[in-house]
Design a protein around this motif. Sequence first.
Motif, PDB file in Angstrom:
ATOM      1  N   GLY A  76      -2.031  61.997  53.490  1.00 24.72           N
ATOM      2  CA  GLY A  76      -2.674  62.760  54.552  1.00 24.72           C
ATOM      3  C   GLY A  76      -3.796  63.681  54.136  1.00 24.72           C
ATOM      4  O   GLY A  76      -4.648  64.010  54.964  1.00 24.72           O
ATOM      5  N   SER A  77      -3.828  64.118  52.870  1.00 23.30           N
ATOM      6  CA  SER A  77      -4.816  65.134  52.491  1.00 23.30           C
ATOM      7  C   SER A  77      -5.383  64.893  51.102  1.00 23.30           C
ATOM      8  O   SER A  77      -4.699  64.365  50.212  1.00 23.30           O
ATOM      9  N   LEU A  78      -6.641  65.306  50.907  1.00 19.02           N
ATOM     10  CA  LEU A  78      -7.230  65.460  49.578  1.00 19.02           C
ATOM     11  C   LEU A  78      -7.007  66.892  49.134  1.00 19.02           C
ATOM     12  O   LEU A  78      -7.210  67.831  49.904  1.00 19.02           O
ATOM     13  N   VAL A  79      -6.590  67.073  47.882  1.00 23.72           N
ATOM     14  CA  VAL A  79      -6.279  68.401  47.364  1.00 23.72           C
ATOM     15  C   VAL A  79      -7.049  68.611  46.067  1.00 23.72           C
ATOM     16  O   VAL A  79      -7.109  67.717  45.206  1.00 23.72           O
ATOM     17  N   THR A  80      -7.636  69.775  45.929  1.00 18.85           N
ATOM     18  CA  THR A  80      -8.411  70.110  44.737  1.00 18.85           C
ATOM     19  C   THR A  80      -7.617  69.880  43.459  1.00 18.85           C
ATOM     20  O   THR A  80      -6.499  70.376  43.309  1.00 18.85           O
ATOM     21  N   GLY A  81      -8.186  69.087  42.563  1.00 17.42           N
ATOM     22  CA  GLY A  81      -7.588  68.878  41.251  1.00 17.42           C
ATOM     23  C   GLY A  81      -6.498  67.834  41.201  1.00 17.42           C
ATOM     24  O   GLY A  81      -5.940  67.598  40.123  1.00 17.42           O
ATOM     25  N   LEU A  82      -6.182  67.175  42.328  1.00 11.85           N
ATOM     26  CA  LEU A  82      -5.108  66.181  42.330  1.00 11.85           C
ATOM     27  C   LEU A  82      -5.688  64.808  42.639  1.00 11.85           C
ATOM     28  O   LEU A  82      -6.349  64.607  43.653  1.00 11.85           O
ATOM     29  N   THR A  83      -5.422  63.852  41.754  1.00 13.05           N
ATOM     30  CA  THR A  83      -5.930  62.499  41.928  1.00 13.05           C
ATOM     31  C   THR A  83      -5.270  61.836  43.136  1.00 13.05           C
ATOM     32  O   THR A  83      -4.062  61.942  43.325  1.00 13.05           O
ATOM     33  N   SER A  84      -6.070  61.164  43.955  1.00 13.86           N
ATOM     34  CA  SER A  84      -5.559  60.573  45.195  1.00 13.86           C
ATOM     35  C   SER A  84      -6.087  59.159  45.391  1.00 13.86           C
ATOM     36  O   SER A  84      -7.202  58.826  44.970  1.00 13.86           O
ATOM     37  N   VAL A  85      -5.282  58.361  46.060  1.00 15.09           N
ATOM     38  CA  VAL A  85      -5.749  57.097  46.621  1.00 15.09           C
ATOM     39  C   VAL A  85      -6.277  57.396  48.022  1.00 15.09           C
ATOM     40  O   VAL A  85      -5.631  58.099  48.799  1.00 15.09           O
ATOM     41  N   VAL A  86      -7.442  56.855  48.343  1.00 14.26           N
ATOM     42  CA  VAL A  86      -8.011  57.001  49.676  1.00 14.26           C
ATOM     43  C   VAL A  86      -8.257  55.604  50.239  1.00 14.26           C
ATOM     44  O   VAL A  86      -9.027  54.832  49.677  1.00 14.26           O
ATOM     45  N   PHE A 135       7.531  56.378  43.312  1.00 14.01           N
ATOM     46  CA  PHE A 135       6.675  57.431  43.849  1.00 14.01           C
ATOM     47  C   PHE A 135       6.266  58.422  42.761  1.00 14.01           C
ATOM     48  O   PHE A 135       6.852  58.494  41.670  1.00 14.01           O
ATOM     49  N   HIS A 136       5.233  59.191  43.080  1.00  7.86           N
ATOM     50  CA  HIS A 136       4.737  60.281  42.232  1.00  7.86           C
ATOM     51  C   HIS A 136       4.307  61.407  43.175  1.00  7.86           C
ATOM     52  O   HIS A 136       3.652  61.154  44.179  1.00  7.86           O
ATOM     53  N   ILE A 137       4.699  62.618  42.852  1.00  8.45           N
ATOM     54  CA  ILE A 137       4.270  63.786  43.637  1.00  8.45           C
ATOM     55  C   ILE A 137       3.640  64.794  42.685  1.00  8.45           C
ATOM     56  O   ILE A 137       4.183  65.093  41.620  1.00  8.45           O
ATOM     57  N   ALA A 138       2.476  65.286  43.064  1.00  4.47           N
ATOM     58  CA  ALA A 138       1.807  66.329  42.288  1.00  4.47           C
ATOM     59  C   ALA A 138       1.515  67.519  43.200  1.00  4.47           C
ATOM     60  O   ALA A 138       1.212  67.338  44.384  1.00  4.47           O
ATOM     61  N   ARG A 139       1.617  68.740  42.643  1.00  3.91           N
ATOM     62  CA  ARG A 139       1.277  69.939  43.409  1.00  3.91           C
ATOM     63  C   ARG A 139       0.057  70.611  42.792  1.00  3.91           C
ATOM     64  O   ARG A 139      -0.259  70.431  41.617  1.00  3.91           O
ATOM     65  N   SER A 140      -0.636  71.375  43.610  1.00  2.00           N
ATOM     66  CA  SER A 140      -1.866  72.022  43.160  1.00  2.00           C
ATOM     67  C   SER A 140      -1.567  73.240  42.285  1.00  2.00           C
ATOM     68  O   SER A 140      -0.483  73.825  42.361  1.00  2.00           O
ATOM     69  N   LYS A 141      -2.550  73.620  41.481  1.00  2.00           N
ATOM     70  CA  LYS A 141      -2.442  74.874  40.738  1.00  2.00           C
ATOM     71  C   LYS A 141      -2.543  76.058  41.681  1.00  2.00           C
ATOM     72  O   LYS A 141      -1.842  77.055  41.532  1.00  2.00           O
ATOM     73  N   ASN A 142      -3.456  75.931  42.651  1.00  2.00           N
ATOM     74  CA  ASN A 142      -3.595  77.011  43.630  1.00  2.00           C
ATOM     75  C   ASN A 142      -2.328  77.097  44.485  1.00  2.00           C
ATOM     76  O   ASN A 142      -1.849  76.102  45.014  1.00  2.00           O
ATOM     77  N   GLU A 143      -1.788  78.278  44.599  1.00  3.88           N
ATOM     78  CA  GLU A 143      -0.611  78.545  45.423  1.00  3.88           C
ATOM     79  C   GLU A 143       0.532  77.596  45.093  1.00  3.88           C
ATOM     80  O   GLU A 143       1.261  77.124  45.965  1.00  3.88           O
ATOM     81  N   LYS A 144       0.705  77.348  43.788  1.00  5.42           N
ATOM     82  CA  LYS A 144       1.730  76.382  43.388  1.00  5.42           C
ATOM     83  C   LYS A 144       3.145  76.815  43.785  1.00  5.42           C
ATOM     84  O   LYS A 144       4.030  75.985  43.983  1.00  5.42           O
ATOM     85  N   GLU A 145       3.352  78.141  43.937  1.00  2.95           N
ATOM     86  CA  GLU A 145       4.680  78.627  44.291  1.00  2.95           C
ATOM     87  C   GLU A 145       5.126  78.164  45.679  1.00  2.95           C
ATOM     88  O   GLU A 145       6.319  78.088  45.978  1.00  2.95           O
ATOM     89  N   LYS A 146       4.165  77.813  46.545  1.00  2.00           N
ATOM     90  CA  LYS A 146       4.518  77.325  47.882  1.00  2.00           C
ATOM     91  C   LYS A 146       5.194  75.963  47.835  1.00  2.00           C
ATOM     92  O   LYS A 146       5.877  75.572  48.786  1.00  2.00           O
ATOM     93  N   TYR A 147       4.974  75.244  46.747  1.00  2.00           N
ATOM     94  CA  TYR A 147       5.414  73.852  46.682  1.00  2.00           C
ATOM     95  C   TYR A 147       6.410  73.616  45.555  1.00  2.00           C
ATOM     96  O   TYR A 147       6.545  72.507  45.050  1.00  2.00           O
ATOM     97  N   GLY A 148       7.139  74.672  45.192  1.00  2.00           N
ATOM     98  CA  GLY A 148       8.096  74.530  44.104  1.00  2.00           C
ATOM     99  C   GLY A 148       9.325  73.735  44.493  1.00  2.00           C
ATOM    100  O   GLY A 148       9.884  73.009  43.666  1.00  2.00           O
ATOM    101  N   ASN A 149       9.780  73.868  45.739  1.00  2.00           N
ATOM    102  CA  ASN A 149      10.963  73.160  46.220  1.00  2.00           C
ATOM    103  C   ASN A 149      10.574  72.290  47.426  1.00  2.00           C
ATOM    104  O   ASN A 149      10.126  72.817  48.452  1.00  2.00           O
ATOM    105  N   ILE A 150      10.762  70.998  47.292  1.00  2.00           N
ATOM    106  CA  ILE A 150      10.390  70.088  48.366  1.00  2.00           C
ATOM    107  C   ILE A 150      11.464  69.014  48.536  1.00  2.00           C
ATOM    108  O   ILE A 150      12.307  68.820  47.651  1.00  2.00           O
ATOM    109  N   ILE A 151      11.426  68.340  49.675  1.00  2.00           N
ATOM    110  CA  ILE A 151      12.372  67.264  49.974  1.00  2.00           C
ATOM    111  C   ILE A 151      11.587  66.037  50.419  1.00  2.00           C
ATOM    112  O   ILE A 151      10.691  66.135  51.260  1.00  2.00           O
TER     113      ILE A 151
END
Length: 855
Positions: free
Chosen positions: A175-185, A276-292
């Motif tokens: 759904g989104s492009l995120v700074t610093g994270l490689t994506s398939v578009v 699967f592979h999941i990557a989180r951004s450096k910016n505001e990384k604490e928001k994405y520490g726990n996910i399901i």
Amino acid sequence: MRKIAIRLCITATAFLVVSAFKAPATDDSLESKLLNAINIFYQAYPHEKIHLQFNKSSYAPGEDIWFKSYILPVDEASFSSLSKIMYVELIDMQNNLVKREVLPVDNGVSEGHFKLGPLFNTGIYHVRAYTAWMLNFDPAFFFNRDIPVFNGSIYETNSLVADKNYALHFYPEGGSLVTGLTSVVAYKAEDAEGRPIKVTGKIIDDKGTVKALLHTGDDGLGSFIIHPLEGVVYSASAETTSGITKIFPLPEVKKSGIVLHVVDKPDSGNNSQVYFHIARSKNEKEKYGNIIICAHTAKFNRLINIRFDSTYAGDYDDTILIATSTLGLRNDGQNIAHITVFNKDGEPLADRLVFLHHGAATLAASLRAITTNAAGANQFTLQVPNDSDGHYSVSVTSADSAVAKQQGDDVFSDIYLHGIQNYLYNPANYFEDNSTETRRRLDLVMLTESWNYFDWQKVLANKFPKTNYLPEQSLSLKGNVVIAKGDKKIPFVNNNLVLIMKSAKDSLNTFLNISVNDKGNFYVNDLNFHDTASFYYQNTSQKKNKEVTVTFDKNETDSVLSIPFYYKPYKYSLVNYHSGLGAVAGVAPAPVANADGTTLKGVTVTTKVKTHLDSLDDAYTSGVFAGERNFSRMFDLTDEKTAQADFSSNVLQYLQGRVPGLNISGDLQNTPEIYWRETSGIFKYNKAVDPVRATILNMPIFYIDERQLNSNQLGAGDPKDQLTPTVSQLTSIRVSDIALIKVYEPGTFYGSEGGAQHGAVAIFLKKGIDLNTNQNVNKIVKQGFSFVPAFRNDEYNANDKQAIYWNPDIRTDSQNHTATFNFINNTGAKRIEIVVEGFDRRGKLCRVDKIVDLP
């Protein structure tokens, strides 16, 4: 560049898997909410899928459209037992309903046909099919198919040469492009009508540096990998095959977030193994520490809890995209899985679809030629695996013509891609084999499509679909009975009501003794009749001094005007129609909104005092019948004392002489002449030669309570027989039972076939509460099953240069698991196409499409 593997939380494994999570009733955790929402949705709101196999792909006036329909549940476990009635409609390019079939469903299958008269208007028609239960959901889930009807040849328009209005849409995975994270578009190129086009080009940054290349296939789809950096703007330079170049901006790059990457790695049996592979951004990384991660289909669900360690986040220098962790999805059938990533507060962070391949889910059937002849008898045998008894249909057509190849839709694409809303060019191509390239193209469809079948935001908010329509198991009738007591009306409780059912088509005359419950309601099911039936009701309480009023509940499926039309772009175009009779002047559907999204300006709204006629119109009419008083002549019979007391005259006798320009003469009980005089209408046929045929071709379209009775199209057989059902129904309508009549002159009504060029007469019967019941007897007319004539192959291809053979009911023997069919090739075709479709009793789909050269 160094590879980055997932470094997640971190006990003995990279993540914690919750595979059989069952929360106690008091558990209000996110996991419990997700699982409960999934279970409620799939158990309470099961979906049905419909596929129609047609006897061929295009038609000419005078031919019949034959079809076999298959209904499966969303999990394809077997045939659907939910609905026993389905509706199939033929709609023209002006969104007018031309024909409608009401068909019984037995063990998930049904058969039907549309008769196209010799004077049937040519053009692109649309077939849609649905059940009453499907009306609770998005109309995009109906079966939809374009059907061309032409004299001559029609050529398919895959709009691969675009005009200047073509578009390029981008869909970052998750759904989104995120700074610093490689994506398939993924991306989709399409023309102004939503059809795919071919483009080539490149992805560039704001300094003109090329970051990726663009190249679409015939389906207009493609993908690239990008590693977006902070503060950089990206765009695409695309060029069509005709040399039209345009610049398109890429989606905005978010400063923080996560990126989901999913890969299907087939096992040795070519079954899907999803990683699967999941990557989180450096910016505001604490928001994405726990996910399901939640992955689900109608058959199963899977939850995975992930906790990142305190340091790991996206590497701004990394451009390697890998997926090493398995989702562990159960793989026991061909399904679309919905994968969503949530944060700890239940907000969706990423979302995508993935198609699960399972080879054993389809039936490995084959065709074997026994005898082949270009101008004689042919015999073929269908072989299915052991224990695969089911329902199969076979179509044989000439493969010599330009349109011989069946359309790019089949039982696989209709059933497996159920819920895909946008236009797909030749979706059957995604299932023609199990090669790596075919699977890759299908995954691009998953990346670029929306799926309104399941909306997490609505489901988690307990906003489930409203079930206004229940699954129909039979034709039924229900209503309410009251008795007049002075000025009051009280329920007619705990009593009996006699219904007399008369059906001319079936020669039925049945007495039904109906019980009325303690609330005055009654319900009758298991009705079985064709065409229409009249239901007379009578008070048997022996209370002669009390007036009984019966209100029949309106069955919404009896009036298609309340059902929204849903169209995908037309696969064929009138622009490319070539015929020995000349091109047809087609009219495209009128736009429902301005293309740029603007609204009209300077609109002044005024009001007026509503008259009795306005109120009557509001109470009885809907859709195209509502309002438009300037275009219709209205007769308010509730305001005519003479009409209210007229229990002997019928509606034709009432209209006779009351409508200028409309001739109603002759024997009004058997063969009346009803037509607009030449000064008012277009007379297609000389009435001096054949009065009955002239009447049919030139009479208005009649409606009873917005249900169409007759057609301006002529089929084979005696014209008088085609007129009799309409006359029978019209002559049975007493003037005293009518509330309103609206008469539309030629050229002023567009709710029927061909724009109803000979006008229309809409008759609205009094509602139950308004019926004069002094005689304790009254009537309602109800739609029954459509009459489907017995199919005969010896008459099938007599005048058809493409159709050779059609058999909607192929049954395999239980010993050899084979079915043999025979046909005579009367067309003289040197090459034929044989298509077999269906499913076995376990819901395994079958399709065989074979081109055979005849000696």
